[in-house]
Design a protein around this motif. Sequence first.
Motif, mmCIF file in Angstrom:
data_model
loop_
_atom_site.group_PDB
_atom_site.id
_atom_site.type_symbol
_atom_site.label_atom_id
_atom_site.label_comp_id
_atom_site.label_asym_id
_atom_site.label_seq_id
_atom_site.Cartn_x
_atom_site.Cartn_y
_atom_site.Cartn_z
ATOM 1 N N GLY B 301 -12.500 -21.466 14.779
ATOM 2 C CA GLY B 301 -13.950 -21.558 14.953
ATOM 3 C C GLY B 301 -14.685 -21.174 13.689
ATOM 4 N N ARG B 302 -14.257 -20.069 13.078
ATOM 5 C CA ARG B 302 -14.891 -19.608 11.850
ATOM 6 C C ARG B 302 -14.733 -20.647 10.743
ATOM 7 N N PHE B 303 -13.554 -21.239 10.660
ATOM 8 C CA PHE B 303 -13.276 -22.212 9.610
ATOM 9 C C PHE B 303 -14.119 -23.475 9.801
ATOM 10 N N LEU B 304 -14.211 -23.947 11.057
ATOM 11 C CA LEU B 304 -14.989 -25.171 11.335
ATOM 12 C C LEU B 304 -16.416 -25.019 10.831
ATOM 13 N N GLN B 305 -16.986 -23.864 11.150
ATOM 14 C CA GLN B 305 -18.376 -23.615 10.781
ATOM 15 C C GLN B 305 -18.563 -23.611 9.254
ATOM 16 N N GLN B 306 -17.701 -22.883 8.573
ATOM 17 C CA GLN B 306 -17.830 -22.759 7.120
ATOM 18 C C GLN B 306 -17.519 -24.080 6.425
ATOM 19 N N PRO B 486 -19.116 -22.854 17.102
ATOM 20 C CA PRO B 486 -18.880 -23.496 15.810
ATOM 21 C C PRO B 486 -18.570 -24.982 15.934
ATOM 22 N N LEU B 487 -17.865 -25.355 17.011
ATOM 23 C CA LEU B 487 -17.556 -26.777 17.196
ATOM 24 C C LEU B 487 -18.851 -27.560 17.423
ATOM 25 N N ALA B 488 -19.738 -27.009 18.270
ATOM 26 C CA ALA B 488 -21.019 -27.674 18.516
ATOM 27 C C ALA B 488 -21.798 -27.805 17.205
ATOM 28 N N PHE B 489 -21.761 -26.770 16.391
ATOM 29 C CA PHE B 489 -22.450 -26.773 15.101
ATOM 30 C C PHE B 489 -21.881 -27.875 14.202
ATOM 31 N N ARG B 744 -29.025 -25.796 20.798
ATOM 32 C CA ARG B 744 -29.286 -24.634 21.634
ATOM 33 C C ARG B 744 -28.987 -24.966 23.105
ATOM 34 N N HIS B 745 -29.378 -26.168 23.524
ATOM 35 C CA HIS B 745 -29.143 -26.608 24.893
ATOM 36 C C HIS B 745 -27.642 -26.555 25.211
ATOM 37 N N VAL B 746 -26.832 -27.105 24.287
ATOM 38 C CA VAL B 746 -25.384 -27.136 24.498
ATOM 39 C C VAL B 746 -24.821 -25.715 24.505
ATOM 40 N N VAL B 747 -25.301 -24.891 23.576
ATOM 41 C CA VAL B 747 -24.779 -23.525 23.475
ATOM 42 C C VAL B 747 -25.122 -22.723 24.730
ATOM 43 N N ALA B 791 -17.914 -31.289 23.161
ATOM 44 C CA ALA B 791 -17.788 -32.618 22.543
ATOM 45 C C ALA B 791 -18.491 -33.654 23.405
ATOM 46 N N TRP B 792 -18.360 -33.516 24.734
ATOM 47 C CA TRP B 792 -18.984 -34.461 25.663
ATOM 48 C C TRP B 792 -20.503 -34.367 25.573
ATOM 49 N N SER B 793 -21.020 -33.148 25.480
ATOM 50 C CA SER B 793 -22.478 -32.967 25.443
ATOM 51 C C SER B 793 -23.090 -33.526 24.171
ATOM 52 N N LEU B 794 -22.338 -33.501 23.070
ATOM 53 C CA LEU B 794 -22.916 -33.945 21.797
ATOM 54 C C LEU B 794 -22.497 -35.368 21.434
#
Lengths: 58, 802
Positions: B301-306, B486-489, B744-747, B791-794
Amino acid sequence: MTVVPLLVLLSLFLGLCGVLLFIHCIRNRDHEHADRLALLPLEEDLASAKEESESGIG
Amino acid sequence: VQAVDQAENETLADHQDLATMVRSPLAAPRQRPPAAVISCAHCGLPVPAGRKRPFCCAGCEAVHDCLQDAGLARFYALGGGRGRPIGARPQPLAHDWIAEHERAGARPDGTVALDLDVQGIHCAACVWLLQELWRRQPGARFLDLNPALGRARLVYEPARDTLPAFLGAVERLGYRLAPASKRDADPLRGLRMRLGICIALALNVMSFALPRYLGLEAGAALTALFDGLSFALATVALLVGGPVFFAGALAGLRQRILHLDLPISLGLLLAWSSSALGYASGRGAGYFDTLSVFVALMLLGRFLQQHALQRNRTFLLANDGAEHLRARRIGARGVEPVPITQLAAGERLLLAPGDLVPARGTLAQASTFSLEWIDGESAPRDFAAGDRVPAGAFHQGNAPVELRIEAGPAESGLLRLLASPADDRESAHAGARFWAAVNRGYVATVLALAAAAAALWLWLDAARALDVATAVLVVTCPCALGLATPLAFDLALARLRRRGIYVRTLALLEKARAVRRVLFDKTGTLTWGGLRAVTLRAPPAELRDVLLTMVSGSNHPVSRAIADELAGEGFRFVPELRVEEIVGEGLRATHGGAHLRLAAAADDVCALSRDGATVAAFRIEESVRDGFRGEIDALQRDGFTVELLSGDRQERAERVAAAVGIAREHAHGGLSAEQKAAHVAAGGAEHTLMVGDGLNDAAAFEAAACAGTPALDRPVMPSRADFYFTGTGAGAVRAVLATAHRLRHVVVHNLWRAGAYNVAAVGLALAGHMSPLLCAVLMPASSLALIATTAWSLRSRPEARR
């Protein structure tokens, strides 16, 4: 039954080798090479197109 | 064709989503989007009304034509049917660094090897395009492209002008190449290495836990070996991956902030301690497998975001400011290019048309300069011989002029202006109150639950109290926060990237939710920065070719605007015409015995006169970016306050404001950089998004909560902004705001789902029914479910595609 611990240690050794290779790649920044490998078919296409045009095909 | 259709439909779907999303948070009435939206044939974005051909901007049109003419249309097939938005028509750049670098890169076999940074590479189609263009150059030997780093290594024969020809070709397509200056250090190296090691360890620990879950007896001969290995490998995983979270938790505690890393760290330490205690007392491997998977997932998660942010940051050429700028110094051996940092007072420079003035100095000959970058004024200003020109001006004259330096670049303020800002936009407006509240609530609840569980089981069965408390801490691992967010981001950033919007800071999508006021700079942001001519009186037929011959030889912005206005159907060049350009007085020529003069006739009107009688006239106005009228209308409908800030004159600011639909009282002209910043602060900086492109916007950028820029060709502003965008820019602001709301909605939905899972899992743990096996199943299952729903929401909605 006694062969299992041997196989486990062998697989661990192979796993360790994999991790060391991974660290080596990261240190040398070779890990990005995967991106370039994914594009190799394009280069082959280019090469074959060049050969075809040089030999008058197409 | 199918691929292009699909890409266009996806863009239309994105466009419709955007309209819905921006409105919904502000509870404004919903309106149906326009029934038919034409998509750009190059990038797939909607084409603004009024454009003659199906392209969203002049840049896309030029690049598309260029690709078709050069037989490079395969680019679209390889790129999924479309390219990225371009914006202004790409202009060739100065390449005065080539000779110096070719000398340094010369090889014994007569060839030259150069490493260059590349801007604009984003997919395999770009790589193919650059390779194909390189292959076509005479003398080209070898090109190795590293798209991840944005770096190219070229080997060629310098005698055949290979590099200038190649650079000219790629720059016409919107790419930019410059001497390699990106830092080689990979900021993600440590995280990448820890992630790889922890994934390998997690897979091994899981494989050792599996036999026991599948029925291996506790007393079997192999159990001790497997448990011992699980203990050893999980300990290594904790030592390798744990410090990332321990450091964050400690830093948070020092600043008295309950950071997300705190519950992660506590979960890790307690899971390891209780499992190690259990292992030492002969009760098996406990949660070692869950612990190892948890470390790997949190690191992922940390890596995806960065990684998403890093990718957007390295897309541009390095923004080291003045370090790589060159100037032409007139010395004893003639004119030589030198780094501008080496310039000193008293030296003489040769300024070619288009050059940046690197240091304050006095002119030896009269010429025209644009001060747009300094004060935002769009019209070029005339300077006489002996006048002082400020650093940061651009030479707009038609011929080279000489400048004697009065003060070096440092004293002139240019280096200070070009330097990246000291403060980081991530921390300047951290404003992440939402996450602070979530983290605080989460940490307090989990710790209270674990304490309650321990107290309850001390009373029921003291021997199991520690196990139950540990189970509570392990099953409540913050996967929703640590991985799904982080995935949503990452997905949200990818959506924006497809629209040509590149987010640079982590905090933007959080801060953007608070935005209620959008401020636009005028020149270069709402306008293309250039001028546009509107015919008031067309020239007589016999003078059309003559007039076009006059203006086509001039670099003056007004001449270029008239040429663009008239040259639609081409023209016949008049070779015998002798044109004279006099600074401040316009163009003069003699044709058929008559004296022709093209010059300013009134404010914003340029006229062609023949022997003193006006025969043609043009109104000169700023070229407003297409599509901004609709963008600003939509923003205002959605309840945002939209204002225009400009360093240019008030009447010009009002004119552009009227053209894009901004109320006159919201058009503010004549503002200095400091006044712009003060205006941002006066209206509530925390609710303000500033969009600008000039150095005079830098102070306003720092004051505003969010900042965006279209100024990619000036690699100074992107480093000061939260996001930058290519293309016309219409839709960029709404896309960022909509994505922030959608994210924000997804989170929030993820948090609800995670909450429901935690209630069930904590119930089981409190009742004493949680076992390492159940935990090993529940935890990855809940993580996978959250990833899937994120993934489905976005996704792009299929019903919208229809």
